[in-house]
Scaffold this motif. Structure first.
Motif, PDB file in Angstrom:
ATOM      1  N   GLY A   1     -17.530 -38.642 -88.192  1.00  0.00           N
ATOM      2  CA  GLY A   1     -17.268 -38.342 -89.592  1.00  0.00           C
ATOM      3  C   GLY A   1     -17.964 -39.282 -90.553  1.00  0.00           C
ATOM      4  O   GLY A   1     -18.298 -38.898 -91.675  1.00  0.00           O
ATOM      5  N   ASP A   2     -18.204 -40.519 -90.135  1.00  0.00           N
ATOM      6  CA  ASP A   2     -18.870 -41.483 -91.020  1.00  0.00           C
ATOM      7  C   ASP A   2     -20.392 -41.434 -90.892  1.00  0.00           C
ATOM      8  O   ASP A   2     -21.095 -42.270 -91.433  1.00  0.00           O
ATOM      9  CB  ASP A   2     -18.366 -42.898 -90.737  1.00  0.00           C
ATOM     10  N   GLY A   3     -20.913 -40.431 -90.161  1.00  0.00           N
ATOM     11  CA  GLY A   3     -22.358 -40.252 -90.035  1.00  0.00           C
ATOM     12  C   GLY A   3     -22.975 -40.924 -88.826  1.00  0.00           C
ATOM     13  O   GLY A   3     -24.156 -40.710 -88.530  1.00  0.00           O
ATOM     14  N   ARG A   4     -22.210 -41.768 -88.119  1.00  0.00           N
ATOM     15  CA  ARG A   4     -22.762 -42.407 -86.919  1.00  0.00           C
ATOM     16  C   ARG A   4     -23.021 -41.362 -85.846  1.00  0.00           C
ATOM     17  O   ARG A   4     -22.347 -40.352 -85.785  1.00  0.00           O
ATOM     18  CB  ARG A   4     -21.787 -43.445 -86.352  1.00  0.00           C
ATOM     19  N   ARG A   5     -24.024 -41.626 -85.010  1.00  0.00           N
ATOM     20  CA  ARG A   5     -24.358 -40.729 -83.898  1.00  0.00           C
ATOM     21  C   ARG A   5     -24.433 -41.544 -82.626  1.00  0.00           C
ATOM     22  O   ARG A   5     -24.807 -42.704 -82.639  1.00  0.00           O
ATOM     23  CB  ARG A   5     -25.710 -40.065 -84.136  1.00  0.00           C
ATOM     24  N   SER A   6     -24.120 -40.899 -81.536  1.00  0.00           N
ATOM     25  CA  SER A   6     -24.298 -41.528 -80.234  1.00  0.00           C
ATOM     26  C   SER A   6     -24.662 -40.441 -79.232  1.00  0.00           C
ATOM     27  O   SER A   6     -24.498 -39.250 -79.497  1.00  0.00           O
ATOM     28  CB  SER A   6     -23.042 -42.288 -79.802  1.00  0.00           C
ATOM     29  N   TYR A   7     -25.165 -40.858 -78.097  1.00  0.00           N
ATOM     30  CA  TYR A   7     -25.586 -39.946 -77.040  1.00  0.00           C
ATOM     31  C   TYR A   7     -24.850 -40.339 -75.769  1.00  0.00           C
ATOM     32  O   TYR A   7     -24.686 -41.533 -75.482  1.00  0.00           O
ATOM     33  CB  TYR A   7     -27.095 -40.055 -76.842  1.00  0.00           C
ATOM     34  N   SER A   8     -24.405 -39.368 -75.018  1.00  0.00           N
ATOM     35  CA  SER A   8     -23.783 -39.655 -73.731  1.00  0.00           C
ATOM     36  C   SER A   8     -24.326 -38.695 -72.688  1.00  0.00           C
ATOM     37  O   SER A   8     -24.792 -37.604 -73.011  1.00  0.00           O
ATOM     38  CB  SER A   8     -22.258 -39.528 -73.821  1.00  0.00           C
ATOM     39  N   GLY A   9     -24.279 -39.118 -71.459  1.00  0.00           N
ATOM     40  CA  GLY A   9     -24.740 -38.263 -70.370  1.00  0.00           C
ATOM     41  C   GLY A   9     -24.417 -38.900 -69.041  1.00  0.00           C
ATOM     42  O   GLY A   9     -24.129 -40.088 -68.962  1.00  0.00           O
TER      43      GLY A   9
ATOM     44  N   MET B   1     -13.335 -38.146 -87.563  1.00  0.00           N
ATOM     45  CA  MET B   1     -13.516 -36.903 -86.829  1.00  0.00           C
ATOM     46  C   MET B   1     -14.879 -36.909 -86.139  1.00  0.00           C
ATOM     47  O   MET B   1     -15.861 -37.348 -86.692  1.00  0.00           O
ATOM     48  CB  MET B   1     -13.436 -35.721 -87.805  1.00  0.00           C
ATOM     49  N   GLU B   2     -14.928 -36.414 -84.962  1.00  0.00           N
ATOM     50  CA  GLU B   2     -16.159 -36.371 -84.167  1.00  0.00           C
ATOM     51  C   GLU B   2     -16.605 -34.933 -83.995  1.00  0.00           C
ATOM     52  O   GLU B   2     -15.804 -34.054 -83.718  1.00  0.00           O
ATOM     53  CB  GLU B   2     -15.899 -36.985 -82.797  1.00  0.00           C
ATOM     54  N   THR B   3     -17.910 -34.696 -84.176  1.00  0.00           N
ATOM     55  CA  THR B   3     -18.506 -33.398 -83.909  1.00  0.00           C
ATOM     56  C   THR B   3     -19.492 -33.581 -82.772  1.00  0.00           C
ATOM     57  O   THR B   3     -20.338 -34.460 -82.824  1.00  0.00           O
ATOM     58  CB  THR B   3     -19.249 -32.868 -85.160  1.00  0.00           C
ATOM     59  N   ILE B   4     -19.377 -32.773 -81.749  1.00  0.00           N
ATOM     60  CA  ILE B   4     -20.307 -32.848 -80.622  1.00  0.00           C
ATOM     61  C   ILE B   4     -21.335 -31.741 -80.786  1.00  0.00           C
ATOM     62  O   ILE B   4     -20.990 -30.581 -80.974  1.00  0.00           O
ATOM     63  CB  ILE B   4     -19.578 -32.710 -79.277  1.00  0.00           C
ATOM     64  N   THR B   5     -22.617 -32.111 -80.722  1.00  0.00           N
ATOM     65  CA  THR B   5     -23.694 -31.133 -80.818  1.00  0.00           C
ATOM     66  C   THR B   5     -24.621 -31.291 -79.630  1.00  0.00           C
ATOM     67  O   THR B   5     -24.591 -32.292 -78.928  1.00  0.00           O
ATOM     68  CB  THR B   5     -24.514 -31.325 -82.122  1.00  0.00           C
ATOM     69  N   ASN B   6     -25.451 -30.319 -79.423  1.00  0.00           N
ATOM     70  CA  ASN B   6     -26.484 -30.362 -78.393  1.00  0.00           C
ATOM     71  C   ASN B   6     -25.895 -30.632 -77.009  1.00  0.00           C
ATOM     72  O   ASN B   6     -26.488 -31.323 -76.208  1.00  0.00           O
ATOM     73  CB  ASN B   6     -27.544 -31.417 -78.755  1.00  0.00           C
ATOM     74  N   GLU B   7     -24.731 -30.059 -76.741  1.00  0.00           N
ATOM     75  CA  GLU B   7     -24.101 -30.232 -75.433  1.00  0.00           C
ATOM     76  C   GLU B   7     -24.849 -29.393 -74.410  1.00  0.00           C
ATOM     77  O   GLU B   7     -25.192 -28.252 -74.668  1.00  0.00           O
ATOM     78  CB  GLU B   7     -22.636 -29.806 -75.487  1.00  0.00           C
ATOM     79  N   LYS B   8     -25.131 -29.976 -73.250  1.00  0.00           N
ATOM     80  CA  LYS B   8     -25.855 -29.267 -72.190  1.00  0.00           C
ATOM     81  C   LYS B   8     -25.213 -29.577 -70.854  1.00  0.00           C
ATOM     82  O   LYS B   8     -24.708 -30.661 -70.635  1.00  0.00           O
ATOM     83  CB  LYS B   8     -27.324 -29.703 -72.149  1.00  0.00           C
ATOM     84  N   VAL B   9     -25.251 -28.625 -69.956  1.00  0.00           N
ATOM     85  CA  VAL B   9     -24.766 -28.792 -68.592  1.00  0.00           C
ATOM     86  C   VAL B   9     -25.835 -28.231 -67.670  1.00  0.00           C
ATOM     87  O   VAL B   9     -26.381 -27.169 -67.916  1.00  0.00           O
ATOM     88  CB  VAL B   9     -23.433 -28.028 -68.373  1.00  0.00           C
ATOM     89  N   GLU B  10     -26.151 -28.957 -66.614  1.00  0.00           N
ATOM     90  CA  GLU B  10     -27.210 -28.508 -65.704  1.00  0.00           C
ATOM     91  C   GLU B  10     -26.792 -28.778 -64.261  1.00  0.00           C
ATOM     92  O   GLU B  10     -26.348 -29.872 -63.934  1.00  0.00           O
ATOM     93  CB  GLU B  10     -28.495 -29.284 -66.008  1.00  0.00           C
ATOM     94  N   TYR B  11     -26.917 -27.783 -63.409  1.00  0.00           N
ATOM     95  CA  TYR B  11     -26.674 -27.931 -61.973  1.00  0.00           C
ATOM     96  C   TYR B  11     -28.021 -27.877 -61.263  1.00  0.00           C
ATOM     97  O   TYR B  11     -28.887 -27.090 -61.627  1.00  0.00           O
ATOM     98  CB  TYR B  11     -25.786 -26.801 -61.454  1.00  0.00           C
ATOM     99  N   GLN B  12     -28.199 -28.721 -60.249  1.00  0.00           N
ATOM    100  CA  GLN B  12     -29.433 -28.734 -59.477  1.00  0.00           C
ATOM    101  C   GLN B  12     -29.092 -28.859 -57.995  1.00  0.00           C
ATOM    102  O   GLN B  12     -28.036 -29.359 -57.639  1.00  0.00           O
ATOM    103  CB  GLN B  12     -30.312 -29.930 -59.860  1.00  0.00           C
ATOM    104  N   VAL B  13     -30.004 -28.425 -57.170  1.00  0.00           N
ATOM    105  CA  VAL B  13     -29.903 -28.636 -55.725  1.00  0.00           C
ATOM    106  C   VAL B  13     -31.032 -29.586 -55.371  1.00  0.00           C
ATOM    107  O   VAL B  13     -32.185 -29.349 -55.714  1.00  0.00           O
ATOM    108  CB  VAL B  13     -30.046 -27.302 -54.955  1.00  0.00           C
TER     109      VAL B  13
END
Length: 94
Positions: free
Chosen positions: A32-40, A1-13
């Motif tokens: 679920g196994d404690g691994r973490r990753s970052y995407s963006g 199972m995956e939990t997503i935290t610290n999700e952010k969305v930003e619009y810029q001109v």
């Protein structure tokens, strides 16, 4: 199972000879196994001849996504574009 935290969305001109609207998104993934990753990533959503046109589109896109996500007003996970007049006022204050 995956939990997503610290999700952010930003619009810029951003100005690139003309004005473009970009969307940046990032999230931390906790598995679920404690691994973490970052995407963006960032995407260009359109090019405009003037700053106000770009701002109006960026604001409308951000507002629509904000409503779709159901996040409350003032939620720090979503950042609306800065109004061009506010950017100029900040520059004058410096």
């Amino acid at each position: 199972m995956e939990t997503i935290t610290n999700e952010k969305v930003e619009y810029q001109v951003r100005e690139v000879k003309r004005w473009i609207v970009t969307r940046f998104e990032s999230a931390d993934h906790i598995y679920g196994d404690g691994r973490r990753s970052y995407s963006g990533g960032s995407a260009s959503l359109g090019e405009f001849e003037n700053e106000m046109g770009a701002y109006n589109v960026a604001y409308a896109l951000c507002k629509e996504e904000h409503g779709r996500l159901g996040w409350p007003v003032g939620d720090g996970r979503i950042k609306y574009p800065e109004h061009p007049d506010a950017i100029r006022d900040d520059a004058k204050a410096d």
